[in-house]
Design a protein around this motif. Sequence first.
Motif, mmCIF file in Angstrom:
data_model
loop_
_atom_site.group_PDB
_atom_site.id
_atom_site.type_symbol
_atom_site.label_atom_id
_atom_site.label_comp_id
_atom_site.label_asym_id
_atom_site.label_seq_id
_atom_site.Cartn_x
_atom_site.Cartn_y
_atom_site.Cartn_z
ATOM 1 N N ASP A 263 -23.860 55.157 -59.562
ATOM 2 C CA ASP A 263 -22.713 54.463 -60.171
ATOM 3 C C ASP A 263 -23.146 53.151 -60.805
ATOM 4 N N ARG A 264 -23.996 52.416 -60.118
ATOM 5 C CA ARG A 264 -24.488 51.138 -60.651
ATOM 6 C C ARG A 264 -25.284 51.369 -61.934
ATOM 7 N N ALA A 265 -26.136 52.387 -61.956
ATOM 8 C CA ALA A 265 -26.951 52.681 -63.138
ATOM 9 C C ALA A 265 -26.086 53.156 -64.308
ATOM 10 N N LYS A 266 -25.104 54.008 -64.037
ATOM 11 C CA LYS A 266 -24.207 54.459 -65.103
ATOM 12 C C LYS A 266 -23.435 53.279 -65.690
ATOM 13 N N LYS A 267 -23.003 52.369 -64.839
ATOM 14 C CA LYS A 267 -22.291 51.186 -65.327
ATOM 15 C C LYS A 267 -23.220 50.335 -66.196
ATOM 16 N N PHE A 268 -24.451 50.105 -65.744
ATOM 17 C CA PHE A 268 -25.401 49.280 -66.484
ATOM 18 C C PHE A 268 -25.657 49.870 -67.877
ATOM 19 N N TYR A 269 -26.084 51.122 -67.953
ATOM 20 C CA TYR A 269 -26.432 51.722 -69.244
ATOM 21 C C TYR A 269 -25.189 51.977 -70.112
ATOM 22 N N GLY A 270 -24.060 52.234 -69.475
ATOM 23 C CA GLY A 270 -22.819 52.396 -70.232
ATOM 24 C C GLY A 270 -22.368 51.088 -70.866
ATOM 25 N N GLU A 271 -22.423 50.006 -70.092
ATOM 26 C CA GLU A 271 -21.992 48.696 -70.601
ATOM 27 C C GLU A 271 -22.971 48.125 -71.623
ATOM 28 N N VAL A 272 -24.254 48.232 -71.362
ATOM 29 C CA VAL A 272 -25.255 47.615 -72.240
ATOM 30 C C VAL A 272 -25.444 48.412 -73.530
ATOM 31 N N PHE A 273 -25.591 49.731 -73.428
ATOM 32 C CA PHE A 273 -25.926 50.547 -74.597
ATOM 33 C C PHE A 273 -24.819 51.509 -75.027
ATOM 34 N N ASN A 274 -23.686 51.475 -74.330
ATOM 35 C CA ASN A 274 -22.536 52.327 -74.666
ATOM 36 C C ASN A 274 -22.852 53.818 -74.503
ATOM 37 N N TRP A 275 -23.724 54.160 -73.556
ATOM 38 C CA TRP A 275 -24.024 55.553 -73.275
ATOM 39 C C TRP A 275 -22.857 56.176 -72.508
ATOM 40 N N SER A 276 -22.681 57.483 -72.652
ATOM 41 C CA SER A 276 -21.729 58.222 -71.833
ATOM 42 C C SER A 276 -22.520 59.222 -70.986
ATOM 43 N N PHE A 277 -21.875 59.737 -69.953
ATOM 44 C CA PHE A 277 -22.589 60.570 -68.982
ATOM 45 C C PHE A 277 -21.827 61.843 -68.660
ATOM 46 N N GLN A 278 -22.582 62.906 -68.409
ATOM 47 C CA GLN A 278 -22.036 64.205 -68.032
ATOM 48 C C GLN A 278 -22.686 64.623 -66.719
ATOM 49 N N ASP A 279 -21.884 65.051 -65.762
ATOM 50 C CA ASP A 279 -22.397 65.427 -64.447
ATOM 51 C C ASP A 279 -23.074 66.795 -64.505
ATOM 52 N N TRP A 280 -24.395 66.783 -64.358
ATOM 53 C CA TRP A 280 -25.185 68.006 -64.338
ATOM 54 C C TRP A 280 -25.768 68.252 -62.948
ATOM 55 N N SER A 281 -25.178 67.632 -61.928
ATOM 56 C CA SER A 281 -25.707 67.708 -60.564
ATOM 57 C C SER A 281 -25.773 69.149 -60.054
ATOM 58 N N GLU A 282 -24.800 69.959 -60.404
ATOM 59 C CA GLU A 282 -24.764 71.353 -59.941
ATOM 60 C C GLU A 282 -26.003 72.110 -60.416
ATOM 61 N N TYR A 283 -26.446 71.841 -61.640
ATOM 62 C CA TYR A 283 -27.617 72.528 -62.190
ATOM 63 C C TYR A 283 -28.913 71.999 -61.585
ATOM 64 N N ALA A 284 -28.947 70.695 -61.309
ATOM 65 C CA ALA A 284 -30.179 70.062 -60.830
ATOM 66 C C ALA A 284 -30.344 70.148 -59.315
ATOM 67 N N GLY A 285 -29.252 70.360 -58.597
ATOM 68 C CA GLY A 285 -29.325 70.411 -57.141
ATOM 69 C C GLY A 285 -29.473 69.036 -56.510
ATOM 70 N N MET A 286 -29.122 68.006 -57.251
ATOM 71 C CA MET A 286 -29.168 66.619 -56.778
ATOM 72 C C MET A 286 -28.290 65.803 -57.717
ATOM 73 N N PRO A 287 -27.964 64.557 -57.364
ATOM 74 C CA PRO A 287 -27.223 63.728 -58.317
ATOM 75 C C PRO A 287 -28.019 63.581 -59.618
ATOM 76 N N TYR A 288 -27.438 64.051 -60.727
ATOM 77 C CA TYR A 288 -28.126 64.102 -62.015
ATOM 78 C C TYR A 288 -27.070 64.051 -63.111
ATOM 79 N N PHE A 289 -27.110 62.982 -63.909
ATOM 80 C CA PHE A 289 -26.110 62.789 -64.955
ATOM 81 C C PHE A 289 -26.771 62.723 -66.320
ATOM 82 N N GLY A 290 -26.397 63.679 -67.192
ATOM 83 C CA GLY A 290 -26.889 63.675 -68.560
ATOM 84 C C GLY A 290 -26.413 62.425 -69.278
ATOM 85 N N ALA A 291 -27.304 61.785 -70.017
ATOM 86 C CA ALA A 291 -26.992 60.561 -70.754
ATOM 87 C C ALA A 291 -26.925 60.884 -72.245
ATOM 88 N N VAL A 292 -25.742 60.685 -72.831
ATOM 89 C CA VAL A 292 -25.562 60.847 -74.261
ATOM 90 C C VAL A 292 -25.751 59.465 -74.873
#
Length: 131
Positions: A15-44
């Motif tokens: 959550d902290r990392a998503k907030k950092f990269y979202g706020e600084v670079f305006n990235w968005s994220f997609q939850d791909w955890s089910e495919y990776a088998g661990m917390p894993y969020f695609g960064a657009v």
Amino acid sequence: MGRLVHFEIHVDDMDRAKKFYGEVFNWSFQDWSEYAGMPYFGAVTGDEKEPGINGALMQRQSPPPQPGQAMNGYACTMGVEDYDLTEEKILQNGGTVAMPKYALPGMAWQGYYMDTEGNIFGIHQPDENAK
């Protein structure tokens, strides 16, 4: 050809990392955890019609790098339109300076920062007048 097509940033606190990269670079994220088998969020990271790549934030699997340690991996550098404004956002969102802004004479402004997860990344603003 071995063209770079994806990157992964290892994080302790998703959550902290998503907030950092979202706020600084305006990235968005997609939850791909089910495919990776661990917390894993695609960064657009931007518009698909523009040059660049997308990547992901993944749960760190070992201890983070120690402050002052030599780079042991790749450093991603993000292109920015306004270096100083981006640095301000980095610092406001918990990042720190790793290597201050410097000129690549006649080409750009460059610098390196540490994100909230202890990872080093760069920012790069093209500027023919940099000196």
